[in-house]
Design an enzyme around this catalytic site. Structure first.
Site, PDB file in Angstrom:
ATOM      1  N   ARG A  76       0.854  -1.190   0.000  1.00 23.05           N
ATOM      2  CA  ARG A  76       0.000   0.000   0.000  1.00 23.05           C
ATOM      3  C   ARG A  76       0.892   1.242   0.000  1.00 23.05           C
ATOM      4  O   ARG A  76       1.956   1.260   0.607  1.00 23.05           O
ATOM      5  CB  ARG A  76      -0.905   0.039   1.234  1.00 23.05           C
ATOM      6  CG  ARG A  76      -2.114  -0.870   1.143  1.00 23.05           C
ATOM      7  CD  ARG A  76      -2.987  -0.746   2.366  1.00 23.05           C
ATOM      8  NE  ARG A  76      -2.299  -1.178   3.562  1.00 23.05           N
ATOM      9  CZ  ARG A  76      -1.734  -0.382   4.455  1.00 23.05           C
ATOM     10  NH1 ARG A  76      -1.813   0.937   4.333  1.00 23.05           N
ATOM     11  NH2 ARG A  76      -1.102  -0.872   5.506  1.00 23.05           N
ATOM     12  N   TYR A 204      -1.980  -3.531  -6.677  1.00 29.05           N
ATOM     13  CA  TYR A 204      -1.605  -4.298  -5.497  1.00 29.05           C
ATOM     14  C   TYR A 204      -2.593  -4.198  -4.343  1.00 29.05           C
ATOM     15  O   TYR A 204      -2.989  -3.100  -3.934  1.00 29.05           O
ATOM     16  CB  TYR A 204      -0.228  -3.868  -4.989  1.00 29.05           C
ATOM     17  CG  TYR A 204       0.266  -4.836  -3.961  1.00 29.05           C
ATOM     18  CD1 TYR A 204       0.872  -6.019  -4.353  1.00 29.05           C
ATOM     19  CD2 TYR A 204       0.056  -4.617  -2.615  1.00 29.05           C
ATOM     20  CE1 TYR A 204       1.281  -6.951  -3.429  1.00 29.05           C
ATOM     21  CE2 TYR A 204       0.458  -5.541  -1.677  1.00 29.05           C
ATOM     22  CZ  TYR A 204       1.067  -6.705  -2.086  1.00 29.05           C
ATOM     23  OH  TYR A 204       1.456  -7.624  -1.160  1.00 29.05           O
ATOM     24  N   LYS A 213      -9.573  -2.443   2.124  1.00 29.06           N
ATOM     25  CA  LYS A 213      -9.255  -1.285   2.954  1.00 29.06           C
ATOM     26  C   LYS A 213     -10.055  -0.058   2.520  1.00 29.06           C
ATOM     27  O   LYS A 213     -10.515   0.727   3.351  1.00 29.06           O
ATOM     28  CB  LYS A 213      -7.750  -0.997   2.916  1.00 29.06           C
ATOM     29  CG  LYS A 213      -6.903  -2.134   3.509  1.00 29.06           C
ATOM     30  CD  LYS A 213      -7.248  -2.327   4.923  1.00 29.06           C
ATOM     31  CE  LYS A 213      -6.641  -3.454   5.716  1.00 29.06           C
ATOM     32  NZ  LYS A 213      -5.466  -4.146   5.447  1.00 29.06           N
ATOM     33  N   HIS A 233      -9.970  -2.250  11.883  1.00 30.28           N
ATOM     34  CA  HIS A 233      -8.901  -3.093  11.347  1.00 30.28           C
ATOM     35  C   HIS A 233      -8.579  -4.167  12.385  1.00 30.28           C
ATOM     36  O   HIS A 233      -7.591  -4.069  13.110  1.00 30.28           O
ATOM     37  CB  HIS A 233      -7.679  -2.206  11.063  1.00 30.28           C
ATOM     38  CG  HIS A 233      -6.580  -2.869  10.307  1.00 30.28           C
ATOM     39  ND1 HIS A 233      -5.288  -2.400  10.336  1.00 30.28           N
ATOM     40  CD2 HIS A 233      -6.559  -3.938   9.481  1.00 30.28           C
ATOM     41  CE1 HIS A 233      -4.518  -3.164   9.563  1.00 30.28           C
ATOM     42  NE2 HIS A 233      -5.272  -4.105   9.042  1.00 30.28           N
ATOM     43  N   SER A 255      -0.789  -3.276  10.479  1.00 33.40           N
ATOM     44  CA  SER A 255      -0.456  -4.168   9.364  1.00 33.40           C
ATOM     45  C   SER A 255       0.819  -4.948   9.651  1.00 33.40           C
ATOM     46  O   SER A 255       1.803  -4.387  10.140  1.00 33.40           O
ATOM     47  CB  SER A 255      -0.283  -3.347   8.087  1.00 33.40           C
ATOM     48  OG  SER A 255      -1.486  -2.681   7.791  1.00 33.40           O
ATOM     49  N   CYS A 257       1.426  -7.152  11.898  1.00 29.18           N
ATOM     50  CA  CYS A 257       1.758  -7.289  13.327  1.00 29.18           C
ATOM     51  C   CYS A 257       1.052  -8.468  13.985  1.00 29.18           C
ATOM     52  O   CYS A 257       0.933  -8.511  15.209  1.00 29.18           O
ATOM     53  CB  CYS A 257       1.462  -5.999  14.068  1.00 29.18           C
ATOM     54  SG  CYS A 257       2.598  -4.680  13.630  1.00 29.18           S
ATOM     55  N   ASP A 284      -8.859  -9.630   9.438  1.00 29.09           N
ATOM     56  CA  ASP A 284      -8.356  -8.288   9.078  1.00 29.09           C
ATOM     57  C   ASP A 284      -9.351  -7.158   9.330  1.00 29.09           C
ATOM     58  O   ASP A 284      -8.939  -6.063   9.664  1.00 29.09           O
ATOM     59  CB  ASP A 284      -7.926  -8.279   7.606  1.00 29.09           C
ATOM     60  CG  ASP A 284      -6.982  -7.132   7.261  1.00 29.09           C
ATOM     61  OD1 ASP A 284      -5.967  -6.965   7.964  1.00 29.09           O
ATOM     62  OD2 ASP A 284      -7.271  -6.393   6.306  1.00 29.09           O
ATOM     63  N   ARG A 381       2.137 -12.013  -0.536  1.00 34.69           N
ATOM     64  CA  ARG A 381       0.845 -12.359   0.077  1.00 34.69           C
ATOM     65  C   ARG A 381       0.219 -13.604  -0.520  1.00 34.69           C
ATOM     66  O   ARG A 381       0.464 -13.953  -1.671  1.00 34.69           O
ATOM     67  CB  ARG A 381      -0.132 -11.188  -0.138  1.00 34.69           C
ATOM     68  CG  ARG A 381       0.296  -9.881   0.531  1.00 34.69           C
ATOM     69  CD  ARG A 381      -0.338  -9.715   1.873  1.00 34.69           C
ATOM     70  NE  ARG A 381       0.259  -8.631   2.653  1.00 34.69           N
ATOM     71  CZ  ARG A 381      -0.244  -8.211   3.823  1.00 34.69           C
ATOM     72  NH1 ARG A 381      -1.331  -8.778   4.328  1.00 34.69           N
ATOM     73  NH2 ARG A 381       0.351  -7.253   4.496  1.00 34.69           N
TER      74      ARG A 381
END
Ligand code: GTP
Ligand code: SPV
Ligand code: MN
Length: 595
Positions: A76, A204, A213, A233, A255, A257, A284, A381
């Protein structure tokens, strides 16, 4: 099947809007997606034909495909992400802002004729469980087959969205083009007041899969504030204790984590044998609302798949994630391994397999184990359907959602922040969440490993003014009869040798048990400056290589540490200066007086 004619269920508002975008972007062909399995096969076939995808060895990886994105487009890009509103105050001090009319003008220029020679795909999708009061319809127009294939996994895609929308005009209008994938011409623009997203120049993840998001967090958080619910989130997991009581926990970590890993946690054998069971609702994003009848917080996962970090995923760290990716998965930017029979395998760092003698790295270059760089990009990913998850919670498909007993905040901190502590109450918990600090990761471009304030792990995802967002969090308490308990965790504290002290992953069950026991009035805690903390003997260390002294060190905070932490929160407080909710100021004062 992909069809050149719109389905009957598409209403006039959808048709008119698609028509206007088609006129503007001038694709050669327009194809409507219906979300069927046959269609997915067709999309993947087209993707293989045009080089978007490489089919993997189907014996080892049934239904799995590989994609390599442009090497300038692997995470991102927060500095190219905008909230576009008439005035800057609506976007607030933490978002990049553009005047909405200026943004439309700029992007109209970029989108004009951008799909000439290309196909535009029309993707109807639903975020949320069908029949849920929070379920929301989106339609994404895109010239990327990669996006089509990923949206098919990540959302409930297809005509069910039109069935849910009926004659309504309130769907999120998502326009996306790869353009020439040039960071100089990359814009991810949100128009919350128009329920609209325009994304140009990136293929992406969070930049391009607009249901995720962009819609389910930025647009949804804006709507949630107006309609008295929350878009966060967070992961959402179920925990069954040996007594048979089931609790659900929502956790917000920035993100990369540990949300996916925590959401799929497998309890250590001893806990399993005792009857502990952990199940995943989501990894998420969580949408939460207060149930009117009970006054309690309930939640759903609006997504239908996982877009998870690959490096570090292995049978020891996350066996459930390994099960999720065994079939029907798209791998993006890992290393590709050509096999002797002409088929392909994939490889990544800290996975299950030894490094191959030769591979093709995430940039498309030949790679050998002596090569200086990583074979898989740190933010490579997997895209895997939720239904692949062996521990998918039965409530995943329940429109009534689940009752949330605990909210957990977390961050990646090598120092200062203890393994776990509990907030004194909701307001204190909101302060803790609002002041999360975390060392930045590869999930977003920019400098890595520096502590930044990431309120509720939502800094890049709040679709409006952070002042109003924090007020909304404080206000939610008044709508609840009984509220979830709030906790803070940190799996990432390091010792003087730079090693993680806490084993993490499945062993996080030991902390989870304390949290669940606290929620159900079973575990002891002592009052500290920061909040309620377990004593060394309150966390089970049997079977792991952590001594009571080490646990004590994980839970220790000196007044100097707290002072330094308060000082480093100043950055956030200054940004919000003049707009700080008074609860934030009072909570900070209370913390200082406890020193
Ligand atoms: P996003 O998808 O970006 O939102 O990330 P996420 O929050 O789902 O993070 P994820 O679970 O994918 O973990 C990111 C990285 O943290 C991976 O490299 C993991 O191996 C690592 N990680 C996850 N949990 C733990 C843990 O308990 N301890 C340690 N040391 N590392 C962890
Ligand atoms: C994150 O960065 O928090 C992610 C990956 O979950 S992305 O979908 O790219 O936002
Ligand atoms: Mn995320």
């Amino acid at each position: 099947m992909l069809s050149t004619t719109p389905p009957e269920a598409a209403n006039v508002h959808v048709l008119r809007w698609v028509d206007s975008v088609v006129k503007h972007c001038t694709p050669d062909t327009v194809l409507w997606c219906d979300g069927s399995a046959e269609e997915k096969a067709e999309v993947l076939k087209r993707g293989v034909a045009d080089g978007t995808f490489i089919q993997l060895n189907q014996k080892k990886w049934p239904g799995c495909y590989y994609h390599r994105s442009n090497s300038n487009d692997v995470a991102r890009t927060e500095h190219l992400t905008f909230i576009c509103t008439p005035s800057k105050d609506l976007a607030g001090p933490t978002n990049n802002w553009m005047n909405d009319q200026d943004a439309y003008a700029k992007l109209r220029g970029l989108f004009a004729g951008c799909m000439k020679g290309r196909t535009m795909y029309v993707i109807p999708f639903l975020m949320g469980v069908p029949g849920s009061k929070l379920a929301k319809v989106g339609v994404q127009l895109t010239d990327s087959l990669y996006v089509v294939a990923n949206m098919a996994v990540m959302t409930r895609m297809g005509n069910l969205a039109f069935d849910e929308l009926k004659q309504d005009r309130s769907f999120t209008r998502c326009v996306h083009s790869l353009g020439d994938v040039n960071p100089e011409r990359r814009y991810i623009c949100h128009f919350p007041q128009d329920n609209t997203i325009w994304s140009f120049g990136s293929g992406y993840g969070g930049n391009a899969l607009l249901g995720k998001k962009c819609m389910a967090l930025r647009i949804a958080s804006y709507l949630a504030r107006q309609q008295d619910w929350m878009a966060e989130h967070m992961l959402l997991m179920g925990v069954r204790s040996p007594e048979g009581e089931k609790s659900y926990l929502a956790a917000a970590f920035p993100s990369a984590c540990g949300k996916t890993n925590f959401a799929m946690l497998i309890p250590p054998k001893k806990y399993k044998d005792a009857g502990w069971e952990v199940t995943t609702v989501g990894d998420d994003i969580v949408w939460m609302w207060v149930d009117e009848a009970s006054g309690k917080l309930r939640a759903i996962n609006p997504e239908a798949g996982y877009f998870g970090v690959v490096p570090g995923t292995n049978s020891k760290s996350n066996p459930n994630a390994m099960a999720c990716i065994r079939k029907d998965t798209i791998f993006t930017n890992v290393a590709l391994v050509p096999l002797e029979d002409g088929t392909y395998d994939v490889w990544w760092e800290d996975g299950d397999w030894p490094a191959p003698a030769k591979a093709i790295d995430w940039q498309g270059h030949e790679w050998t184990p002596n090569a200086p760089g990583k074979a898989a990009h740190p933010n490579s990913r997997f895209t895997a359907p939720s239904t692949n998850n062996p521990v998918l919670d039965p409530a995943y498909n329940d429109p009534e959602g689940v009752r949330v007993s605990a909210i957990v905040f977390g961050g990646r901190r090598s120092r200062t922040i203890p393994l776990v502590y509990q907030a004194f109450n909701w307001i204190h918990g909101v302060y803790i969440g609002a002041t999360i600090g975390s060392e930045t990761t590869a999930a977003a471009t920019g400098q890595q490993g520096v502590v930044r304030r990431d309120p509720m792990a939502m800094l890049p995802f709040i679709g409006y003014n952070i002042r109003d967002y924090l007020v909304h969090w404080f206000q939610m308490r008044k709508k609840m009869v009984d509220c979830p308990r709030i906790f803070m965790v940190n799996w990432f504290r390091k010792n003087d040798q730079g090693k993680f002290v806490w084993p993490g992953f499945g062993e996080n069950m030991r902390v989870l048990k304390w949290i669940i026991d606290r929620c159900n009035g079973r575990a002891y805690a002592r009052e500290t400056v920061l909040g309620w903390m377990p004593r060394a003997q309150d966390i089970d260390l049997d079977g792991i290589n952590v001594s009571p002294e080490e646990l004590q060190s994980l839970e220790s905070v000196t007044p100097e540490d707290v002072k330094a932490e308060i000082m480093s929160q100043e950055e956030l407080f200054l940004k919000l200066a003049g707009d700080l909710p008074k609860e934030m100021i009072f909570q900070r004062e209370l913390l200082i007086t406890r020193l």
